[in-house]
Motif scaffolding. Structure first.
Motif, mmCIF file in Angstrom:
data_model
loop_
_atom_site.group_PDB
_atom_site.id
_atom_site.type_symbol
_atom_site.label_atom_id
_atom_site.label_comp_id
_atom_site.label_asym_id
_atom_site.label_seq_id
_atom_site.Cartn_x
_atom_site.Cartn_y
_atom_site.Cartn_z
ATOM 1 N N ASN A 186 -48.136 39.712 36.997
ATOM 2 C CA ASN A 186 -47.628 38.673 36.086
ATOM 3 C C ASN A 186 -47.435 37.353 36.826
ATOM 4 O O ASN A 186 -47.816 36.291 36.332
ATOM 5 N N TYR B 51 -49.297 33.888 35.673
ATOM 6 C CA TYR B 51 -48.579 32.755 35.104
ATOM 7 C C TYR B 51 -48.227 31.696 36.149
ATOM 8 O O TYR B 51 -47.268 30.957 35.985
ATOM 9 N N ASP C 282 -42.224 33.542 41.607
ATOM 10 C CA ASP C 282 -43.428 32.709 41.623
ATOM 11 C C ASP C 282 -43.046 31.255 41.379
ATOM 12 O O ASP C 282 -41.885 30.945 41.103
ATOM 13 N N ARG D 217 -44.904 37.779 23.562
ATOM 14 C CA ARG D 217 -45.496 36.881 24.558
ATOM 15 C C ARG D 217 -44.945 35.479 24.286
ATOM 16 O O ARG D 217 -44.878 35.052 23.141
ATOM 17 N N THR E 233 -51.229 42.033 26.952
ATOM 18 C CA THR E 233 -50.906 42.796 25.754
ATOM 19 C C THR E 233 -49.476 42.535 25.282
ATOM 20 O O THR E 233 -49.130 42.881 24.157
ATOM 21 N N LEU F 194 -44.005 44.088 30.449
ATOM 22 C CA LEU F 194 -42.584 44.043 30.804
ATOM 23 C C LEU F 194 -41.773 45.108 30.062
ATOM 24 O O LEU F 194 -40.754 45.572 30.571
HETATM 25 P P1 ADP Z 1 -48.446 40.088 29.033
HETATM 26 O O1 ADP Z 1 -48.404 39.464 30.396
HETATM 27 O O2 ADP Z 1 -49.468 41.151 28.899
HETATM 28 O O3 ADP Z 1 -48.467 39.080 27.931
HETATM 29 P P2 ADP Z 1 -45.763 41.083 29.605
HETATM 30 O O4 ADP Z 1 -44.928 42.028 28.805
HETATM 31 O O5 ADP Z 1 -46.061 41.444 31.010
HETATM 32 O O6 ADP Z 1 -47.078 40.869 28.759
HETATM 33 O O7 ADP Z 1 -45.048 39.666 29.583
HETATM 34 C C1 ADP Z 1 -44.568 39.148 28.340
HETATM 35 C C2 ADP Z 1 -44.588 37.638 28.363
HETATM 36 O O8 ADP Z 1 -43.631 37.150 29.299
HETATM 37 C C3 ADP Z 1 -45.915 37.033 28.822
HETATM 38 O O9 ADP Z 1 -46.829 36.903 27.751
HETATM 39 C C4 ADP Z 1 -45.485 35.680 29.361
HETATM 40 O O10 ADP Z 1 -45.354 34.773 28.277
HETATM 41 C C5 ADP Z 1 -44.093 35.961 29.922
HETATM 42 N N1 ADP Z 1 -44.107 36.201 31.395
HETATM 43 C C6 ADP Z 1 -44.126 37.380 32.044
HETATM 44 N N2 ADP Z 1 -44.096 37.213 33.370
HETATM 45 C C7 ADP Z 1 -44.049 35.885 33.591
HETATM 46 C C8 ADP Z 1 -43.996 35.058 34.767
HETATM 47 N N3 ADP Z 1 -43.991 35.578 36.007
HETATM 48 N N4 ADP Z 1 -43.935 33.713 34.582
HETATM 49 C C9 ADP Z 1 -43.928 33.165 33.344
HETATM 50 N N5 ADP Z 1 -43.982 33.891 32.204
HETATM 51 C C10 ADP Z 1 -44.044 35.231 32.317
#
Ligand code: ADP
Length: 258
Positions: free
Chosen positions: A157, A161, A185, A204, A216, A220
């Protein structure tokens, strides 16, 4: 056995208490049913989108492929991409449902070694530089595969991002009886009001922004579930001056276990 788990009431007070308990149980069951229904509906919706994409391209090729064969390679690439999305989605859904019944095998795990190996495996998969900071020694009472899964989801992730040439920090700390793992990050960050929501299934942030990045919205949710199964917890903080920091705390070494 019902009679063994619920006491048979014989005073009005006991009947009253039992009815309160009964109503509480009923309410939580109702909520669970609603949550499950929402989950099935969300999952169907998410699967419908790639299927519509695939069918659209098939129709396009059926209609124009003979006269304009040059469109075929692009359509095949699109169909391949959409089916890959479906595959990721189905794998994540299966993982979530398997975890509903899971009982994890836990033991005292050498986290320094597991995290160091994990980072070495992840580094070639990301463009960013992963900076690792670990203490001389840290053990946690967890499932070793869980630690790999958590680390990999959070680092991937951070990779998705944040800028391609930035730095991802992985820090392990011994904090009293617990152990803390932080993945930070310097990327787009998560606004405060979105922080609690990103653990929800399929959520998301700002779909227009997230849509540019494949995902997806289940990663998380899976991380949170795995962390909970290990008696840990996971929170989100801001990284300074920008970006996101995921903080996972896990139970430290269990002295009663060899
Ligand atoms: P995905 O990455 O498949 O969309 P996740 O459940 O891993 O699904 O993350 C959900 C949402 O949280 C992501 O779509 C993104 O908007 C946000 N997100 C997750 N990790 C980060 C990160 N390290 N920095 C910024 N936004 C993040």
């Amino acid at each position: 056995n019902y009679q063994e788990t619920l006491p048979v009431p014989d005073t009005p007070d006991e009947v009253h208490n039992l009815s309160i308990e009964f109503n509480r149980l009923l309410q939580s069951l109702n909520q669970q049913v609603l949550r499950n229904r929402q989950f099935v509906s969300d999952a169907s919706h998410e699967l419908r989108t790639p299927i519509a994409g695939i069918r659209g391209h098939v129709a396009l090729v059926q209609r124009h492929g003979r006269d304009h064969p040059e469109i075929i390679p692009d359509s095949l690439t699109a169909i391949d991409g959409e089916s890959l999305k479906m595959q990721h989605l189905i794998e994540s859904l299966l993982q979530l449902s398997r975890m509903d019944q899971a009982e994890l095998q836990r033991s005292n795990v050498d986290l320094v070694s597991v995290i160091s190996k994990g980072v070495a495996q992840l580094q070639p998969q990301v463009s960013q530089t992963i900076r690792l900071q670990v203490p001389a020694h840290a053990e946690a009472y967890v499932n070793a595969d869980s630690v790999d899964q958590i680390l990999s989801a959070l680092v991937m992730n951070a990779h998705k991002y944040s800028a391609a040439d930035s730095v991802i920090d992985v820090v392990l700390l011994e904090t009293g009886p617990r152990v803390t793992l932080m993945v930070s990050d310097n990327g787009v960050g998560i606004p405060d009001d979105e922080k609690p929501k990103v653990f929800d299934r399929f959520y998301r942030v700002d779909s227009s922004r997230s849509k540019k990045v494949a995902g997806t919205g289940l990663g998380l949710a899976i991380v949170q579930k795995i962390v909970e199964l290990n008696d840990g917890d996971v929170t989100i903080a801001d990284n300074k001056p920008r970006g996101t920091r995921f903080v996972v705390t896990l139970p430290g070494k269990n002295e009663n276990v060899i």
